[in-house]
Design an enzyme around this catalytic site. Structure first.
Site, PDB file in Angstrom:
ATOM      1  N   SER A 179      46.688  42.274   6.016  1.00  0.00           N
ATOM      2  CA  SER A 179      46.092  42.143   7.343  1.00  0.00           C
ATOM      3  C   SER A 179      45.779  40.676   7.582  1.00  0.00           C
ATOM      4  CB  SER A 179      44.806  42.972   7.394  1.00  0.00           C
ATOM      5  OG  SER A 179      44.185  42.816   8.637  1.00  0.00           O
ATOM      6  N   HIS A 193      48.213  38.156  15.151  1.00  0.00           N
ATOM      7  CA  HIS A 193      47.643  39.169  14.264  1.00  0.00           C
ATOM      8  C   HIS A 193      48.779  40.008  13.707  1.00  0.00           C
ATOM      9  CE1 HIS A 193      46.513  43.550  13.967  1.00  0.00           C
ATOM     10  NE2 HIS A 193      45.745  43.027  13.045  1.00  0.00           N
ATOM     11  N   TYR A 196      50.242  45.386   7.929  1.00  0.00           N
ATOM     12  CA  TYR A 196      51.162  46.435   7.469  1.00  0.00           C
ATOM     13  C   TYR A 196      50.507  47.191   6.334  1.00  0.00           C
ATOM     14  CZ  TYR A 196      54.338  44.504  10.745  1.00  0.00           C
ATOM     15  OH  TYR A 196      54.875  44.098  11.943  1.00  0.00           O
ATOM     16  N   ILE A 352      32.147  42.702   4.532  1.00  0.00           N
ATOM     17  CA  ILE A 352      31.930  42.177   5.884  1.00  0.00           C
ATOM     18  C   ILE A 352      32.736  40.911   6.147  1.00  0.00           C
ATOM     19  CG2 ILE A 352      30.175  41.147   7.404  1.00  0.00           C
ATOM     20  CD1 ILE A 352      30.161  44.260   7.036  1.00  0.00           C
ATOM     21  N   SER A 354      35.486  39.881   4.849  1.00  0.00           N
ATOM     22  CA  SER A 354      36.921  40.158   4.993  1.00  0.00           C
ATOM     23  C   SER A 354      37.208  40.811   6.338  1.00  0.00           C
ATOM     24  CB  SER A 354      37.413  41.073   3.870  1.00  0.00           C
ATOM     25  OG  SER A 354      37.266  40.451   2.614  1.00  0.00           O
TER      26      SER A 354
END
EC number: 1.3.3.3
Lengths: 391, 391
Positions: A179, A193, A196, A352, A354
């Protein structure tokens, strides 16, 4: 498509359509609430946010694999193992490409964490570079079992609130994903952004007839502050080329899904100019879909870096920077209010930093800001309100 | 107190404890979803967000009263009328005091709106002044009836999802309030929020036995970026003096309620250094509570303006400004993720610009930002993590 808004978070590992109704309140889905930052966003899961969450543990360095040899998939050539290998390779490649494009000599800072129940993750962040205001690229590989209590709660939910007395065993699950959100400084360089992910659930140990299932999800989308058609067409054409290698229906279907998902309902506008988004994907050959996710993740660099190279040094004025900041405010609104992975992660105690690395370094909210009709700012907003076909 | 987190939004008109269970899914509560920007935040209402919302209509100028003479309370000397008079007078007084403190010559810009079903509101915003980055002071007075469909949905919800065939008449409601967020530029000058509101519901026309009810809610709280004890003590002592005129239990009770409500769960910290917060208040004489709300609203200027005068010109450096911006990010997180009035308003189509005027002009998210232990930034954070008794 309202239904996709409810069921397709960008960081979510969601069920396949065939089994969606059954799995919407399944223990496997609830199980993922123990994993971070890869989190589910099933609507039915909201009620279970009070289930205790296993906290992550910081680690000094990343292991070769987050899998174990005791059945979690290490050394087996399994899809789990191949997916982990792919996302970790892509994380390295993309971070290297971004560091090179940034040109500041700054390196991504790495935080590794593990999850006692199984698996862990690697967060990499580059902040305040030459080109990038904030760039985060995270992978996580988590697995384990859901406690019987949560399973019973889930079974109860499936029966419209009525719990039965059946005592069930733990339900194995596996979730892995990459991500990333990349916010450049220059207002003419778009935010990117991508995400997967791969998901597996197994039958509860005392329900031998229940099916084992798996699915893929993800997407890549572009959020510019100014509409530069050349860039948007390039970006979408790379997505289409990647999709077309697998199925001609993919690009039109996933392009629409993306427009539907990244919708800021209270503004009646999309967060950006789309790309592709899919979820619940399991009605194709598993190897084919693994290859598709791999190609999608691999197309991030050719889709994005040429745009960054073209726009990173474009001259801009204060008003253009302020408009970028207003659009960043919309990004914050989408992520904190609608993005299922983010909102569920915040409510269930994921890592949080991340989860919120997706937020821009800076954002702005002006009261009742309305771009002048026909202006460059208005053109971007118009394209966010009325999604266009770019190819 | 977790329960207060679930039931006490800052912009919410919530039921009194005595009738909470019945009203939690009552038509009266659902009815408010048609009003904007004064919106309820009952958890049970979330499921009804799909009910069509009446859009507000812009008006050229504010009427003398938003009430009508046909039974909505105009000319009657009713609590409705006196509450409207109070909030509109306070809006004028506070805007005048803020313009004077700002000293830029800038004036509040006014937007008036009405609601075809009954009532309307006045939003006033001063942006980018000398002292204030963004200051919004809104009032709204809305009333009407809930459609029978929504009433049936509410009745069904009260019965755990099972609808019955009973056809009900419309349910009258009334909701009025003043709501304000003031964000100064100087990092040593604190942000202030206050909100006072009054709510009435009537029996559905075909349920003569159902009770008519009313309640008050509100509070005033301070969100500094730096902990200056002199300022916080002054602010809290004004709140306590105001409370003590009515009941010695009010300040300790409402101070704790405030600390509990403005809690950013995913950070394990409060948004700021508190103040007072109350909701569901109807277990006192109605005139006494109207006077209490009036005194609270009237104490905003003496509680806040002296702090602004002291801090508006304090010299600061870039790091201190950046820390203020990080705290502003937390303000955004609280308002978009937790504040019931905001989240419900966004989901149900309230007047977006009035709802989001609470957001700061600018905010910042740094990855994994941790103030050095013992620093001035750490002291503020510590007080947000561990609420203190200031008096």
């Amino acid at each position: 498509m309202a239904s996709s808004l409810l069921t397709t978070p960008s960081q979510t590992l969601a069920p396949n359509p065939a089994a969606a109704r059954a799995r919407r309140s399944s223990p496997a889905a609830a199980q993922v609430s123990f994993s971070s930052p890869l989190l589910p966003g099933r609507r039915a899961l909201r009620v279970r946010a009070s289930v205790a969450i296993e906290k992550e543990v910081p680690e000094k360095e990343a292991p070769t694999t987050f899998l174990r040899e005791d059945g979690s998939g290490a050394g087996s050539g399994s899809v789990r193992e191949r997916f982990e290998g792919m996302i970790r390779r892509v994380q390295g490649e993309i971070c290297a490409a971004l560091e090179e494009a940034d040109g500041s000599g700054k390196r991504f800072v790495e935080d590794v964490w593990s999850r006692p129940g199984g698996g862990g993750g690697i967060s990499r962040v580059l902040q305040d570079g030459n080109v990038f205001e904030k760039a985060g690229v995270n992978v996580s590989v988590v697995y384990g079992v859901m406690p019987p209590d949560a399973y019973r709660a889930a079974k109860g939910a499936a029966k419209n609130g009525a719990a039965d007395g059946h005592k069930a065993g733990p339900v194995p699950f596996f979730a892995a994903g990459i991500s990333s959100v990349l916010h450049p400084k220059n207002p003419f360089a778009p935010t990117l952004h991508f995400n997967y992910r791969y998901f597996e659930t197994d039958a509860p140990k005392d329900v031998p007839g229940a099916p084992r299932s798996w699915w893929f999800g993800g997407g890549t989308d572009l959020t510019p502050s100014y509409l530069i058609e050349e860039d948007v067409k390039h970006f979408h054409s790379v997505q289409k080329q990647t999709c077309d290698k697998f199925d001609p229906s993919f690009y039109p279907r996933f392009k629409k899904w993306c427009d539907d998902y990244f919708y800021i309902k209270h503004r009646n506008e999309r967060r950006g100019l789309g790309g592709i988004f899919f979820d619940d994907l399991n009605d194709y050959d598993q190897d084919m879909l693994l290859n598709f996710a791999t190609e999608c993740a691999g197309s991030v660099i050719p889709a994005y870096i040429p745009i960054i190279e073209r726009r990173k040094d474009t001259p801009f004025n204060e008003e253009q920077k302020a408009w970028q900041q207003v659009r960043r405010g919309r990004y914050v609104e989408f992520n904190l209010v609608y993005d299922r992975g983010t909102t569920f992660g915040l409510k269930t105690g994921g890592r949080i930093e991340s989860i919120l690395v997706s937020l821009p370094l800076t954002a702005r909210w002006e009261y009742d800001h309305k771009p002048e009709e026909g202006s460059e700012e208005w053109k971007l907003l118009d394209a966010c309100i009325n999604p266009k076909e770019w190819l």
